[in-house]
Design a protein around this motif. Structure first.
Motif, mmCIF file in Angstrom:
data_model
loop_
_atom_site.group_PDB
_atom_site.id
_atom_site.type_symbol
_atom_site.label_atom_id
_atom_site.label_comp_id
_atom_site.label_asym_id
_atom_site.label_seq_id
_atom_site.Cartn_x
_atom_site.Cartn_y
_atom_site.Cartn_z
ATOM 1 N N SER A 77 0.821 -1.220 0.000
ATOM 2 C CA SER A 77 0.000 0.000 0.000
ATOM 3 C C SER A 77 0.852 1.267 0.000
ATOM 4 C CB SER A 77 -0.942 0.007 1.202
ATOM 5 O OG SER A 77 -0.202 0.064 2.407
ATOM 6 N N SER A 78 2.111 1.135 0.471
ATOM 7 C CA SER A 78 2.969 2.326 0.528
ATOM 8 C C SER A 78 3.219 2.914 -0.851
ATOM 9 C CB SER A 78 4.297 1.983 1.209
ATOM 10 O OG SER A 78 5.020 1.021 0.444
ATOM 11 N N LYS A 79 3.335 2.061 -1.874
ATOM 12 C CA LYS A 79 3.568 2.554 -3.238
ATOM 13 C C LYS A 79 2.401 3.425 -3.707
ATOM 14 C CE LYS A 79 3.772 0.933 -8.021
ATOM 15 N NZ LYS A 79 4.632 2.019 -8.491
ATOM 16 N N TYR A 80 1.170 2.950 -3.470
ATOM 17 C CA TYR A 80 -0.010 3.705 -3.895
ATOM 18 C C TYR A 80 -0.189 4.969 -3.060
ATOM 19 C CZ TYR A 80 -1.028 -0.516 -6.493
ATOM 20 O OH TYR A 80 -0.938 -1.560 -7.359
ATOM 21 N N LEU A 81 0.185 4.909 -1.806
ATOM 22 C CA LEU A 81 0.075 6.099 -0.969
ATOM 23 C C LEU A 81 0.992 7.204 -1.479
ATOM 24 C CD1 LEU A 81 -0.979 7.463 1.646
ATOM 25 C CD2 LEU A 81 1.003 6.465 2.823
ATOM 26 N N ILE A 82 2.228 6.857 -1.832
ATOM 27 C CA ILE A 82 3.195 7.870 -2.282
ATOM 28 C C ILE A 82 2.886 8.316 -3.701
ATOM 29 C CG2 ILE A 82 5.618 8.344 -2.741
ATOM 30 C CD1 ILE A 82 4.938 8.098 0.217
ATOM 31 N N PRO A 141 -9.886 3.695 1.210
ATOM 32 C CA PRO A 141 -9.697 2.281 0.845
ATOM 33 C C PRO A 141 -8.341 1.725 1.293
ATOM 34 C CG PRO A 141 -10.628 3.480 -0.986
ATOM 35 C CD PRO A 141 -10.243 4.504 0.042
ATOM 36 N N LEU A 142 -7.294 2.546 1.131
ATOM 37 C CA LEU A 142 -5.964 2.085 1.554
ATOM 38 C C LEU A 142 -5.917 1.860 3.064
ATOM 39 C CD1 LEU A 142 -3.533 4.285 -0.604
ATOM 40 C CD2 LEU A 142 -3.842 1.814 -0.728
ATOM 41 N N GLY A 149 7.298 6.141 -4.856
ATOM 42 C CA GLY A 149 6.480 5.055 -4.297
ATOM 43 C C GLY A 149 7.167 3.712 -4.451
ATOM 44 N N ASP A 150 7.820 3.504 -5.613
ATOM 45 C CA ASP A 150 8.560 2.258 -5.819
ATOM 46 C C ASP A 150 9.661 2.099 -4.780
ATOM 47 O OD1 ASP A 150 7.052 1.562 -8.011
ATOM 48 O OD2 ASP A 150 8.439 2.470 -9.469
ATOM 49 N N LEU A 151 10.366 3.192 -4.509
ATOM 50 C CA LEU A 151 11.468 3.119 -3.558
ATOM 51 C C LEU A 151 10.959 2.826 -2.137
ATOM 52 C CD1 LEU A 151 14.500 3.355 -3.131
ATOM 53 C CD2 LEU A 151 14.211 5.817 -2.762
ATOM 54 N N PHE A 152 9.865 3.518 -1.764
ATOM 55 C CA PHE A 152 9.296 3.250 -0.447
ATOM 56 C C PHE A 152 8.847 1.788 -0.329
ATOM 57 C CE2 PHE A 152 9.401 7.692 0.563
ATOM 58 C CZ PHE A 152 9.228 7.763 1.939
ATOM 59 N N ALA A 153 8.150 1.328 -1.372
ATOM 60 C CA ALA A 153 7.688 -0.073 -1.357
ATOM 61 C C ALA A 153 8.876 -1.013 -1.322
ATOM 62 C CB ALA A 153 6.818 -0.340 -2.584
#
Length: 612
Positions: free
Chosen positions: A52-57, A71-72, A287-291
């Motif tokens: 979910s972190s990728k979508y959040l960022i 939803p997240l 977001g990719d990096l966070f994920a």
């Protein structure tokens, strides 16, 4: 050559331990399966916050899609609830299964040990056996409990995280995998070296517990001779050996933990260098990096966790090694498998040219011949070490003749089932063992279903009823460990009552009155006479006055029968028996005319016998 042999033995032990581990896991496969299924659900739920972190960022923060916040958040909350519930369920199912497995293993080992031949117990400390049953079995919780589930769960989570990492940035993932692979290789080498340390720890612990058990069991002897400091030194030496072993294992485990921290640091460096460059070059979004960071944690954490679990599993395998050593020993039940049923015994016992050796080349019995018809009493006398107790141990099938045969009702004892045969044996020893229970429980030990009336009846015959009723709780009096709350004479009479209740066909009386004073001996002579009626009896006695009514008396010296016959015949023969009798009579007469002097007939007679 020795190293090769040692390696081969270690390999065989490892293979046996693996077989035992697989058997344990297969036996508990149902609950392990439930636990693993719950674990899979828990670990899948654990992936949701990282994903979910990728979508959040990227979506919520980067593109301003605030509609995705609820939803997240809902997805993360639901995943967290599922993870919490399933983690609790896994712990409950697996922990109970592990305790059930431990209990089953303890019962199995205890059942096996109690059916091992007597020579094994002669050479093994009680504390060592207790350690095998209680301590070594404890480690298997890591094979059928949380240990193995966490191990599988860690691998499963790492696999999911690895797949996600490869998708996000395969170049960075390859670098991280190389670092983790080096860590795994180091762990494999470390635990291979630690396993013998864990195995040795169990052996040292068993030795320390064994000596401690002996010291506490013989605390009166220790205090009587003032050897407390010596026993303290012995225990301290063993405790320090155990400490050094534990310190060695701690060093190894700590090294793995430190290496794990180093690995995490190297992974962080790779994230900064490779991940930061990919972000700057536009190959990865924020977001990719966070994920990626989250999934890296999901990959690294199980690997580090596996290090801790592997320690526990290695310790469990070391315990299984020691347990297997005991379980592979042949029991009397296994030896009985092909033997014939005994049926009701008449009690005709014969020894034909019987030899016996405890140590090769050092015979204790030499060509003994003996014929004891049903219902007769055979007395054995002689100097200490002449072979009397060894002879009756052969009759009880505690030992087997090195040469010759022991026949019971014309059948070779070696071909009869021991469980059936011993069910028709009764034993009264010089130092009878009483269990820490009530008087009644000890008397009905061989017959737990006996009524209170039966118990009281045999107690009266053994002249024990009067002193038992004098206790405040009567037959419900607790006797203490080994019957320590009773006098020697009281313990002896309870043992005689126990033998009477068992109603044996063959009776062994091994110096059954030697620990009694003259008054106590007089009180139980009638009980012993009633006990011997109609039974084939073997009596070892130092007090010759107790065996005058024996049908035959065998005089043993240095493992051979030097004289045999009735009391009258042996007295008329004027040989060794007459010599022993006259010396004992002289001691007793001296005691009678010098009442102020201390006198112990058994000790004096033994000394006279040995001196002769």
């Amino acid at each position: 050559m020795t190293d090769t042999k040692t390696k081969k033995q270690n390999a065989l032990r490892s293979a046996a331990a693996w077989r035992e581990a697989r058997a344990l896991m297969w036996h508990h496969r149902r609950y392990l399966g439930i636990g693993l299924a719950l674990m899979v659900v828990s670990r899948l739920a654990g992936i949701v916050p990282a994903a979910s972190s990728k979508y959040l960022i990227d979506e919520v923060v980067g593109k301003g899609r605030s509609s995705l916040l609820l939803p997240l958040a809902g997805a993360v909350l639901a995943a967290t609830l599922v993870q919490g519930v399933t983690s609790f369920a896994v712990s409950q199912v697996i922990s109970v299964t592990a305790q059930h497995a431990i209990t089953s293993m303890r019962r199995r080992v205890q059942r096996h040990i109690t059916r091992l031949p007597i020579p094994y117990f002669d050479n093994t400390q009680v504390g060592v056996l207790v350690s095998r049953v209680m301590t070594d079995a404890e480690g298997i919780r890591n094979l059928v409990g949380t240990g193995i589930v966490q191990l599988v769960g860690g691998v499963f989570t790492a696999a999911l995280a690895l797949a996600a990492l490869l998708y996000l940035n395969w170049q960075l993932t390859v670098a991280i995998v190389v670092v983790l692979a080096a860590f795994s290789a180091a762990m494999t080498i470390t635990f291979k070296r630690l396993r013998p340390v864990f195995r040795e720890r169990g052996e040292i612990n068993a030795q320390v517990v064994g000596r401690l058990t002996e010291t506490l069991g013989g605390i009166r002897v220790v205090k009587a001779y003032g050897t407390e400091r010596r026993e303290q030194r012995v225990f301290t030496k063993g405790a320090h050996r155990l400490f050094r072993n534990i310190a060695q294992s701690i060093t190894g485990v700590s090294a793995v933990g430190s290496f794990a921290i180093l690995v995490i640091g190297l992974v962080s460096v790779a994230l900064i260098l490779v991940g930061g460059r990919a972000l700057l070059d536009g190959q990865m979004t924020m977001g990719d990096l966070f994920a990626y960071v989250f999934f890296t944690g999901l990959l690294a954490a199980p690997v580090v966790q596996v290090a801790s679990i592997s320690t526990q599993v290695s310790e469990a395998f070391a315990g299984l090694d020691r347990i297997r050593e005991v379980l592979e020993m042949k029991t009397e039940d296994q030896e009985d498998h092909d033997r014939g049923a005994v049926g009701h015994l008449r009690g005709h016992v014969r020894l034909e040219e019987v030899w016996y050796e405890y140590n090769p080349g050092e015979p204790v019995l030499k060509g003994i011949d003996l014929d004891a018809p049903p219902g007769t009493t055979t007395a054995l006398v002689g100097s200490s070490g002449s072979g009397k107790s060894t002879l009756v141990s052969l009759v009880m099938a505690f030992n087997r003749p090195t040469q010759g045969r022991v026949l019971v009702d014309g059948r070779d004892l070696a071909q009869l089932r021991l469980a059936d045969y011993r069910a028709q044996l009764g034993v009264v020893l010089q130092e009878n063992f009483l269990f820490d229970g009530t008087v009644a429980e000890n008397i009905r030990f061989a017959r737990p279903d006996a009524t209170r009336a039966d118990v009281e009846n045999v107690a009266r015959i053994a002249n024990a009823d009067d002193f038992i009723r004098a206790f405040p709780q009567g037959y419900d009096t607790i006797v203490g460990e080994r019957g320590i709350k009773l006098s020697g004479g009281q313990r002896q009479r309870i043992a005689i009552a126990r033998a009477l209740l068992a109603d044996p066909r063959i009776l062994i009386l091994d110096e059954a009155t030697s620990s009694l004073d003259s008054e106590s001996e007089y009180k139980i002579q009638e009980g012993l006479r009633r006990l011997r009626e109609g039974r084939t009896s073997f009596v070892i006695a130092h007090r010759l006055s107790t065996i005058r009514s024996a049908d035959q008396i065998l005089v043993l010296e240095q493992g051979t029968v030097v004289e045999r016959g009735s009391h009258a015949q042996l007295m008329a023969l004027g040989g060794r028996y007459r010599e022993l009798h006259d010396r004992q009579y002289a001691f007793e007469h001296d005691r009678f005319i010098n009442p102020g002097e201390d006198f112990t007939p058994d000790a004096d007679f033994t000394a006279a016998s040995t001196a002769s």
